[in-house]
Write a protein that holds these residues in place. Sequence first.
Motif, PDB file in Angstrom:
ATOM      1  N   PHE A  22      18.852  48.041  48.887  1.00 42.97           N
ATOM      2  CA  PHE A  22      18.956  47.573  50.268  1.00 42.97           C
ATOM      3  C   PHE A  22      20.411  47.235  50.616  1.00 42.97           C
ATOM      4  O   PHE A  22      20.888  47.538  51.712  1.00 42.97           O
ATOM      5  CB  PHE A  22      18.048  46.356  50.482  1.00 42.97           C
ATOM      6  N   ARG A  23      21.110  46.614  49.658  1.00 45.76           N
ATOM      7  CA  ARG A  23      22.528  46.275  49.910  1.00 45.76           C
ATOM      8  C   ARG A  23      23.331  47.539  50.194  1.00 45.76           C
ATOM      9  O   ARG A  23      24.180  47.574  51.082  1.00 45.76           O
ATOM     10  CB  ARG A  23      23.105  45.519  48.726  1.00 45.76           C
ATOM     11  N   LYS A  24      23.041  48.600  49.419  1.00 44.14           N
ATOM     12  CA  LYS A  24      23.734  49.880  49.616  1.00 44.14           C
ATOM     13  C   LYS A  24      23.439  50.429  51.022  1.00 44.14           C
ATOM     14  O   LYS A  24      24.341  50.904  51.713  1.00 44.14           O
ATOM     15  CB  LYS A  24      23.285  50.859  48.531  1.00 44.14           C
ATOM     16  N   MET A  25      22.169  50.359  51.434  1.00 51.74           N
ATOM     17  CA  MET A  25      21.807  50.845  52.778  1.00 51.74           C
ATOM     18  C   MET A  25      22.546  50.051  53.858  1.00 51.74           C
ATOM     19  O   MET A  25      23.016  50.618  54.843  1.00 51.74           O
ATOM     20  CB  MET A  25      20.295  50.694  53.019  1.00 51.74           C
ATOM     21  N   VAL A  26      22.602  48.744  53.665  1.00 52.42           N
ATOM     22  CA  VAL A  26      23.282  47.862  54.621  1.00 52.42           C
ATOM     23  C   VAL A  26      24.770  48.208  54.683  1.00 52.42           C
ATOM     24  O   VAL A  26      25.357  48.307  55.765  1.00 52.42           O
ATOM     25  CB  VAL A  26      23.056  46.377  54.223  1.00 52.42           C
ATOM     26  N   LEU A 114       5.299  47.299  55.204  1.00 49.27           N
ATOM     27  CA  LEU A 114       6.220  47.732  56.257  1.00 49.27           C
ATOM     28  C   LEU A 114       6.203  49.243  56.442  1.00 49.27           C
ATOM     29  O   LEU A 114       6.753  49.765  57.403  1.00 49.27           O
ATOM     30  CB  LEU A 114       7.652  47.293  55.912  1.00 49.27           C
ATOM     31  N   VAL A 115       5.574  49.943  55.500  1.00 49.47           N
ATOM     32  CA  VAL A 115       5.562  51.406  55.525  1.00 49.47           C
ATOM     33  C   VAL A 115       4.233  51.900  56.091  1.00 49.47           C
ATOM     34  O   VAL A 115       3.187  51.648  55.493  1.00 49.47           O
ATOM     35  CB  VAL A 115       5.755  51.977  54.096  1.00 49.47           C
ATOM     36  N   PRO A 116       4.260  52.604  57.236  1.00 45.24           N
ATOM     37  CA  PRO A 116       3.006  53.124  57.785  1.00 45.24           C
ATOM     38  C   PRO A 116       2.406  54.156  56.820  1.00 45.24           C
ATOM     39  O   PRO A 116       3.145  54.975  56.268  1.00 45.24           O
ATOM     40  CB  PRO A 116       3.440  53.807  59.093  1.00 45.24           C
ATOM     41  N   ASP A 117       1.119  54.102  56.599  1.00 42.65           N
ATOM     42  CA  ASP A 117       0.418  55.042  55.709  1.00 42.65           C
ATOM     43  C   ASP A 117       1.020  55.103  54.302  1.00 42.65           C
ATOM     44  O   ASP A 117       1.098  56.178  53.698  1.00 42.65           O
ATOM     45  CB  ASP A 117       0.415  56.460  56.303  1.00 42.65           C
ATOM     46  N   ALA A 118       1.461  53.968  53.810  1.00 39.94           N
ATOM     47  CA  ALA A 118       2.045  53.940  52.456  1.00 39.94           C
ATOM     48  C   ALA A 118       1.004  54.333  51.419  1.00 39.94           C
ATOM     49  O   ALA A 118      -0.180  54.030  51.562  1.00 39.94           O
ATOM     50  CB  ALA A 118       2.568  52.548  52.154  1.00 39.94           C
ATOM     51  N   LYS A 119       1.474  55.017  50.362  1.00 38.69           N
ATOM     52  CA  LYS A 119       0.508  55.432  49.346  1.00 38.69           C
ATOM     53  C   LYS A 119       0.172  54.308  48.371  1.00 38.69           C
ATOM     54  O   LYS A 119      -0.774  54.412  47.600  1.00 38.69           O
ATOM     55  CB  LYS A 119       0.968  56.690  48.612  1.00 38.69           C
ATOM     56  N   GLU A 120       0.945  53.240  48.418  1.00 37.98           N
ATOM     57  CA  GLU A 120       0.632  52.047  47.617  1.00 37.98           C
ATOM     58  C   GLU A 120       0.797  50.827  48.507  1.00 37.98           C
ATOM     59  O   GLU A 120       1.676  50.798  49.366  1.00 37.98           O
ATOM     60  CB  GLU A 120       1.618  51.882  46.449  1.00 37.98           C
ATOM     61  N   HIS A 145      12.326  51.033  56.052  1.00 38.66           N
ATOM     62  CA  HIS A 145      11.540  50.426  57.131  1.00 38.66           C
ATOM     63  C   HIS A 145      11.957  48.983  57.380  1.00 38.66           C
ATOM     64  O   HIS A 145      11.975  48.520  58.521  1.00 38.66           O
ATOM     65  CB  HIS A 145      10.042  50.537  56.829  1.00 38.66           C
ATOM     66  N   LEU A 146      12.277  48.272  56.320  1.00 41.34           N
ATOM     67  CA  LEU A 146      12.735  46.892  56.473  1.00 41.34           C
ATOM     68  C   LEU A 146      14.032  46.852  57.286  1.00 41.34           C
ATOM     69  O   LEU A 146      14.182  46.029  58.192  1.00 41.34           O
ATOM     70  CB  LEU A 146      12.956  46.251  55.094  1.00 41.34           C
ATOM     71  N   LEU A 147      14.943  47.750  56.978  1.00 41.22           N
ATOM     72  CA  LEU A 147      16.221  47.779  57.709  1.00 41.22           C
ATOM     73  C   LEU A 147      15.980  48.091  59.186  1.00 41.22           C
ATOM     74  O   LEU A 147      16.581  47.461  60.064  1.00 41.22           O
ATOM     75  CB  LEU A 147      17.183  48.781  57.068  1.00 41.22           C
ATOM     76  N   ASP A 148      15.083  49.031  59.444  1.00 41.11           N
ATOM     77  CA  ASP A 148      14.740  49.345  60.841  1.00 41.11           C
ATOM     78  C   ASP A 148      14.194  48.106  61.556  1.00 41.11           C
ATOM     79  O   ASP A 148      14.556  47.821  62.694  1.00 41.11           O
ATOM     80  CB  ASP A 148      13.685  50.458  60.907  1.00 41.11           C
ATOM     81  N   GLU A 149      13.306  47.387  60.858  1.00 36.79           N
ATOM     82  CA  GLU A 149      12.696  46.192  61.447  1.00 36.79           C
ATOM     83  C   GLU A 149      13.763  45.140  61.766  1.00 36.79           C
ATOM     84  O   GLU A 149      13.786  44.556  62.856  1.00 36.79           O
ATOM     85  CB  GLU A 149      11.654  45.603  60.488  1.00 36.79           C
ATOM     86  N   HIS A 154      17.021  42.033  65.534  1.00 39.20           N
ATOM     87  CA  HIS A 154      18.298  41.338  65.787  1.00 39.20           C
ATOM     88  C   HIS A 154      19.285  42.156  66.613  1.00 39.20           C
ATOM     89  O   HIS A 154      20.476  41.826  66.658  1.00 39.20           O
ATOM     90  CB  HIS A 154      18.935  40.922  64.451  1.00 39.20           C
ATOM     91  N   ASN A 155      18.808  43.240  67.185  1.00 40.03           N
ATOM     92  CA  ASN A 155      19.675  44.113  68.006  1.00 40.03           C
ATOM     93  C   ASN A 155      20.948  44.546  67.284  1.00 40.03           C
ATOM     94  O   ASN A 155      22.049  44.465  67.832  1.00 40.03           O
ATOM     95  CB  ASN A 155      20.055  43.406  69.318  1.00 40.03           C
ATOM     96  N   LEU A 156      20.793  44.970  66.055  1.00 39.20           N
ATOM     97  CA  LEU A 156      21.963  45.402  65.270  1.00 39.20           C
ATOM     98  C   LEU A 156      22.160  46.909  65.387  1.00 39.20           C
ATOM     99  O   LEU A 156      21.239  47.655  65.653  1.00 39.20           O
ATOM    100  CB  LEU A 156      21.787  45.015  63.789  1.00 39.20           C
TER     101      LEU A 156
END
Length: 156
Positions: A22-26, A114-120, A145-149, A154-156
């Motif tokens: 997640f840190r890398k995505m951020v 947070l994942v629609p239709d997640a397999k787990e 999905h968390l980052l999108d949320e 927070h309007n980022l």
Amino acid sequence: MVQVLFVCLGNICRSPMAEAIFRKMVEDEGLSDQIKVDSAGVGHWHQGEPPHEGTRKILDEKSISYEGMRARQIKAEDWDEFDYIIAMDEQNMRDLEAIRDEYENVTIQRLMDLVPDAKEQNVPDPYFTGNFEYVYELVTEGCKHLLDEIKEDHNL
Ligand code: 4NP
């Protein structure tokens, strides 16, 4: 500043992997000044240890840094500090609910919810399954999905 805490049982396999991914995505989105990321375990057994070698191996393969990361147990102040508490599985959710005391306003979410239709629904514990590759796949999906949320909230 938005603060995100990933939680699993031991804080050596799943939640440190989620923290690093997640840190890398951020960072990749240029949001490091706005979103802070950490992880913790419900249990204390691995306090002070670096991520499990299975987690380190897959993060190395993907060139994702886990530098300086050490396991720690969740503590009372975390409930005041973090805006998003993200559990890896149902048992983590239950354990967190049991220790949250008066912090009833803090939202605890399960990553795969947070994942629609997640397999787990739960991220299977690779400490027992040995399948770190699958955990990487699930956690990466959940983190997107968390980052999108968060960006939306927070309007980022
Ligand atoms: P994690 O995996 O919760 O993904 O870090 C575990 C690590 C250690 C133990 C259990 C799960 N343990 O029982 O020590």
